[in-house]
Write a protein that holds these residues in place. Structure first.
Motif, PDB file in Angstrom:
ATOM      1  N   VAL A 184      18.264 -12.958 -45.650  1.00  0.00           N
ATOM      2  CA  VAL A 184      18.564 -14.188 -46.369  1.00  0.00           C
ATOM      3  C   VAL A 184      17.906 -14.092 -47.740  1.00  0.00           C
ATOM      4  O   VAL A 184      16.701 -13.794 -47.831  1.00  0.00           O
ATOM      5  N   TYR A 185      18.655 -14.331 -48.773  1.00  0.00           N
ATOM      6  CA  TYR A 185      18.092 -14.265 -50.120  1.00  0.00           C
ATOM      7  C   TYR A 185      18.874 -15.204 -51.035  1.00  0.00           C
ATOM      8  O   TYR A 185      19.995 -15.633 -50.706  1.00  0.00           O
ATOM      9  N   GLN A 186      18.271 -15.493 -52.192  1.00  0.00           N
ATOM     10  CA  GLN A 186      18.889 -16.393 -53.164  1.00  0.00           C
ATOM     11  C   GLN A 186      19.601 -15.594 -54.242  1.00  0.00           C
ATOM     12  O   GLN A 186      19.067 -14.642 -54.795  1.00  0.00           O
ATOM     13  N   ARG A 187      20.807 -16.010 -54.540  1.00  0.00           N
ATOM     14  CA  ARG A 187      21.608 -15.341 -55.541  1.00  0.00           C
ATOM     15  C   ARG A 187      21.231 -15.831 -56.936  1.00  0.00           C
ATOM     16  O   ARG A 187      20.525 -16.830 -57.108  1.00  0.00           O
ATOM     17  N   LYS A 188      21.762 -15.120 -57.946  1.00  0.00           N
ATOM     18  CA  LYS A 188      21.479 -15.506 -59.327  1.00  0.00           C
ATOM     19  C   LYS A 188      22.102 -16.842 -59.692  1.00  0.00           C
ATOM     20  O   LYS A 188      21.615 -17.540 -60.593  1.00  0.00           O
ATOM     21  N   TYR A 193      27.279 -18.320 -46.901  1.00  0.00           N
ATOM     22  CA  TYR A 193      26.621 -18.904 -48.066  1.00  0.00           C
ATOM     23  C   TYR A 193      26.267 -20.356 -47.791  1.00  0.00           C
ATOM     24  O   TYR A 193      26.876 -21.023 -46.944  1.00  0.00           O
ATOM     25  N   GLY A 194      25.270 -20.845 -48.537  1.00  0.00           N
ATOM     26  CA  GLY A 194      24.853 -22.230 -48.415  1.00  0.00           C
ATOM     27  C   GLY A 194      24.098 -22.676 -49.654  1.00  0.00           C
ATOM     28  O   GLY A 194      23.626 -21.847 -50.450  1.00  0.00           O
ATOM     29  N   ARG A 254      18.411 -22.436 -48.228  1.00  0.00           N
ATOM     30  CA  ARG A 254      18.126 -21.319 -47.338  1.00  0.00           C
ATOM     31  C   ARG A 254      18.368 -21.706 -45.883  1.00  0.00           C
ATOM     32  O   ARG A 254      18.890 -20.926 -45.093  1.00  0.00           O
ATOM     33  N   THR A 255      18.014 -22.936 -45.546  1.00  0.00           N
ATOM     34  CA  THR A 255      18.184 -23.396 -44.165  1.00  0.00           C
ATOM     35  C   THR A 255      19.662 -23.431 -43.768  1.00  0.00           C
ATOM     36  O   THR A 255      20.043 -23.030 -42.665  1.00  0.00           O
ATOM     37  N   GLU A 256      20.506 -23.897 -44.697  1.00  0.00           N
ATOM     38  CA  GLU A 256      21.935 -23.968 -44.399  1.00  0.00           C
ATOM     39  C   GLU A 256      22.540 -22.588 -44.206  1.00  0.00           C
ATOM     40  O   GLU A 256      23.288 -22.343 -43.245  1.00  0.00           O
ATOM     41  N   ALA A 257      22.221 -21.634 -45.091  1.00  0.00           N
ATOM     42  CA  ALA A 257      22.755 -20.283 -44.964  1.00  0.00           C
ATOM     43  C   ALA A 257      22.245 -19.611 -43.693  1.00  0.00           C
ATOM     44  O   ALA A 257      22.986 -18.929 -42.978  1.00  0.00           O
ATOM     45  N   LEU A 258      20.965 -19.821 -43.386  1.00  0.00           N
ATOM     46  CA  LEU A 258      20.398 -19.215 -42.189  1.00  0.00           C
ATOM     47  C   LEU A 258      21.014 -19.800 -40.919  1.00  0.00           C
ATOM     48  O   LEU A 258      21.269 -19.082 -39.945  1.00  0.00           O
ATOM     49  N   GLU A 274      22.452 -16.708 -49.798  1.00  0.00           N
ATOM     50  CA  GLU A 274      23.356 -15.823 -49.076  1.00  0.00           C
ATOM     51  C   GLU A 274      22.624 -15.212 -47.884  1.00  0.00           C
ATOM     52  O   GLU A 274      21.480 -14.759 -48.012  1.00  0.00           O
ATOM     53  N   ALA A 275      23.316 -15.231 -46.733  1.00  0.00           N
ATOM     54  CA  ALA A 275      22.774 -14.614 -45.526  1.00  0.00           C
ATOM     55  C   ALA A 275      23.765 -13.568 -45.036  1.00  0.00           C
ATOM     56  O   ALA A 275      24.979 -13.803 -45.040  1.00  0.00           O
ATOM     57  N   ALA A 276      23.256 -12.400 -44.646  1.00  0.00           N
ATOM     58  CA  ALA A 276      24.117 -11.300 -44.210  1.00  0.00           C
ATOM     59  C   ALA A 276      23.560 -10.703 -42.931  1.00  0.00           C
ATOM     60  O   ALA A 276      22.342 -10.636 -42.732  1.00  0.00           O
ATOM     61  N   GLY A 277      24.488 -10.310 -42.041  1.00  0.00           N
ATOM     62  CA  GLY A 277      24.061  -9.698 -40.783  1.00  0.00           C
ATOM     63  C   GLY A 277      25.241  -9.050 -40.082  1.00  0.00           C
ATOM     64  O   GLY A 277      26.396  -9.193 -40.503  1.00  0.00           O
ATOM     65  N   TYR A 278      24.953  -8.322 -39.004  1.00  0.00           N
ATOM     66  CA  TYR A 278      25.969  -7.604 -38.263  1.00  0.00           C
ATOM     67  C   TYR A 278      26.361  -8.397 -37.016  1.00  0.00           C
ATOM     68  O   TYR A 278      25.502  -8.906 -36.291  1.00  0.00           O
ATOM     69  N   VAL A 279      27.674  -8.476 -36.792  1.00  0.00           N
ATOM     70  CA  VAL A 279      28.205  -9.183 -35.627  1.00  0.00           C
ATOM     71  C   VAL A 279      29.270  -8.318 -34.975  1.00  0.00           C
ATOM     72  O   VAL A 279      29.717  -7.311 -35.535  1.00  0.00           O
ATOM     73  N   LEU A 280      29.709  -8.748 -33.765  1.00  0.00           N
ATOM     74  CA  LEU A 280      30.719  -8.024 -33.026  1.00  0.00           C
ATOM     75  C   LEU A 280      32.087  -8.225 -33.663  1.00  0.00           C
ATOM     76  O   LEU A 280      32.462  -9.350 -34.017  1.00  0.00           O
ATOM     77  N   ALA A 281      32.855  -7.145 -33.814  1.00  0.00           N
ATOM     78  CA  ALA A 281      34.189  -7.186 -34.409  1.00  0.00           C
ATOM     79  C   ALA A 281      35.201  -6.696 -33.380  1.00  0.00           C
ATOM     80  O   ALA A 281      34.840  -6.098 -32.365  1.00  0.00           O
ATOM     81  N   PRO A 282      36.504  -6.964 -33.606  1.00  0.00           N
ATOM     82  CA  PRO A 282      37.532  -6.461 -32.685  1.00  0.00           C
ATOM     83  C   PRO A 282      37.449  -4.949 -32.510  1.00  0.00           C
ATOM     84  O   PRO A 282      37.119  -4.214 -33.436  1.00  0.00           O
TER      85      PRO A 282
END
Length: 435
Positions: A21-25, A48-49, A52-56, A30-38
Motif C-alpha cells: 500500500v502506498y500513496q501516489r503522486k 485505489y482509494g 490508505r484505509t479505504e485502499a487497504l 494504491e494497493a496491489a497484491g496477488y489473487v487467484l485468477a482463472p
C-alpha cells in the motif's frame, strides 16, 4: 546512541502475501497484491482509494475472496462484445437453429441497445432492473423508428404515440436470454456471479387458450371427414401430437398391427435448410404412444389414398416415407397446414383457434374425463409433470369442484337423504364422480 524512527504510514512493513500500500503522486492511495485468477493462476491486481484505509480494505476483501477459491473476474470487455461471442461461439452449438435465431434477434433488438455499452465485470443487478423497467414502459414503434419505413407516419412521427409496449411474456423471455448468457460467463469465470438472477420480474400469466369442447370436437371431426388430411386432424385431436411431430411422422414409425406410434422427430422450417426433420423438442418428447382404433382405421385409408397419389404422380413422386405429405410426396409446409386447418374450422362453423389448440383440447378433454395427470404428461411428451399441471390448472379447478361435490354427497347422513331435507340447496350442482 541512535534511536529508530517509526516508518512513515506509506512505508509500513506488511507481511508476505498481504500486498503493498502506498500513496501516489496525485494524492490517491494504491494497493496491489496477488489473487487467484482463472485457470488456477495468480494475478497481480491494483485497487485505489482516497485514504490508505479505504485502499487497504478493498485489497483485503479481494484477497479474502481469493483465499476462498473464488477467482477474480477476467472480463475486461463490454456486455455487447460478450453477447456477440456467446451467440457465435457457444449458443450456436447448444441451441436449435430456430431458437438461436430468436436469441440473436432478442440480443440485437433489446440487450445490446440497452446494456451493450456497460462493462461486463461492472454490470450490477440495479443496471438490469433499471433497463427492464425502461423496456417495460417504452413504445416499441418509437424505439425501433418504425415510422421511418412507412408511407404515412402513424405513431411518434405523427405526434400520436400508439404505446405499443412489450408483453410480460416477452419481457420474461428477454430476461431469460440475458440470464443464460451471464450464466455461461460465470462458468467460464469471466464474472463471479450472475446479477440477472438477482432481479425478479414476476411470473407472467400463461397465454390464454380456448380448447374445443366435446361437442365442438365432434363437430370439427365431422367437417374434416372428407378432407384429404382427415387422418392428420383426427390423430392430432385424439393423441395431442404437436404440429411438427405430425408432419415429421414416417410410416416406419407406425405399427398399425399393434396400434402404436413412435415419435422420433419433428419437421420444422429453418432459415438455412428449409423444411428439415430435426430431433424432438426434448428427450421426453421422444416417446411411444398408443393409437386409438379410430386413428388406425383412418391411417389405413390414408395410406390407400397416398398409394393412389403415388401412382398418379409416377416419376414426379418424391419418396420421403412421410405419413402426411403433399400430393407429390413432399413434406407439408406448416404454414400451408395452418391455412387448411382454418378452412376446416370455417366449414364446421367454429371459432378461429390455433392448430396447437387441438393439443390443448386433447389434454383438457382427458382431464375432464378423470384421466390421471401423469398419463397425460406421458402422452403429450412434457419434460416434467409440473408443466402439465401448470398449463391445465384451470381444468384441475373444475375437477376439485367435482371432488368436493362427491364428498358433500358422501357426508350427508341417511336421515337427510331419506326425508329429502333441503340441506344442500345452496351448493353447486353435483358433477359426475372423478375417477
Amino acid at each position: 546512541m541512535t534511536t529508530l524512527r517509526d516508518p512513515s504510514p506509506s512505508r509500513r512493513i506488511r507481511a508476505n502475501g498481504d500486498g503493498t500500500v502506498y500513496q501516489r503522486k496525485d494524492g490517491r492511495w494504491e494497493a496491489a497484491g496477488y489473487v487467484l485468477a482463472p485457470g488456477n493462476t495468480r494475478k497481480r491486481i491494483r485497487v485505489y482509494g482516497t485514504t490508505r484505509t479505504e485502499a487497504l480494505a478493498k485489497l483485503t476483501e479481494k484477497i479474502a475472496t481469493s483465499n476462498r477459491g473464488v477467482p477474480v473476474p477476467s472480463a475486461q470487455g463490454s456486455v455487447s462484445a460478450y453477447l456477440t461471442y456467446w451467440l457465435e461461439a457457444v449458443a450456436v452449438y447448444q441451441l436449435r437453429e430456430n431458437t438461436h435465431t430468436r436469441y440473436t434477434a432478442c440480443v440485437n433488438q433489446h440487450l445490446i441497445p440497452g446494456l451493450g455499452k456497460k462493462k461486463l465485470a461492472k454490470l450490477t443487478a440495479k443496471d438490469v432492473r433499471t433497463w427492464l423497467n425502461q423496456l417495460r414502459t417504452t413504445c416499441q414503434c418509437c424505439a425501433r423508428n418504425s415510422d421511418a419505413g412507412r408511407d404515412q407516419p402513424r405513431c411518434c412521427a405523427a405526434g400520436a404515440c400508439c404505446s405499443k409496449r412489450l408483453s410480460p411474456l416477452t419481457l420474461a423471455y428477454i430476461h431469460s436470454v440475458l440470464k443464460s448468457a451471464l450464466e455461461h460467463a460465470v462458468r467460464e469465470e469471466e464474472i463471479t456471479r450472475n446479477v440477472a438472477r438477482n432481479v425478479r420480474t414476476g411470473t407472467p400469466r400463461p397465454r390464454r387458450f380456448e380448447p374445443l369442447t366435446a361437442d365442438e370436437a365432434r363437430q370439427f371431426l365431422h367437417a374434416a371427414r372428407d378432407d384429404r388430411l382427415f387422418a392428420l386432424y383426427e390423430l392430432a385431436l385424439r393423441t395431442g401430437l404437436r404440429k411438427g411431430e405430425l408432419l415429421g411422422l414416417q410410416w416406419e414409425d407406425l405399427d398399425l398391427h399393434n396400434g402404436t406410434a413412435s415419435i422420433r422427430r419433428t419437421l420444422q422450417r429453418t432459415q438455412t435448410g428449409g423444411l428439415t426433420a430435426l430431433p424432438t423438442k426434448t428427450r421426453a418428447s421422444e416417446r411411444r404412444i398408443a393409437l386409438p382404433s379410430e386413428c388406425i382405421h383412418s391411417l389405413k385409408r390414408h395410406r390407400e389414398v397416398q398409394e393412389g397419389e403415388r401412382e398418379a404422380a409416377a416419376d414426379d413422386w418424391r419418396d420421403n416415407g412421410l405419413v402426411f405429405s403433399t400430393p407429390a410426396g413432399g413434406p407439408i409446409d406448416p404454414a400451408n397446414l395452418n391455412r387448411s386447418f382454418r378452412a376446416v374450422l370455417d366449414r364446421a362453423g367454429l371459432r378461429r383457434i390455433r392448430f396447437h389448440d387441438l393439443r390443448h383440447s386433447t389434454a383438457t378433454l382427458l382431464l375432464e374425463q378423470g384421466v390421471e395427470l401423469v398419463v397425460i404428461k406421458e402422452l403429450l411428451g412434457h419434460a416434467h409433470i409440473g408443466v402439465t399441471a401448470t398449463v391445465y390448472a384451470h381444468v384441475r379447478i373444475r375437477l376439485q369442484r367435482d371432488a368436493i361435490d362427491l364428498l358433500g354427497r358422501t357426508l350427508r347422513n341417511s336421515t337427510e337423504t331419506t326425508t329429502g331435507t333441503n340441506v344442500g340447496t345452496d351448493l353447486p350442482p353435483c358433477a359426475p364422480a372423478v375417477r
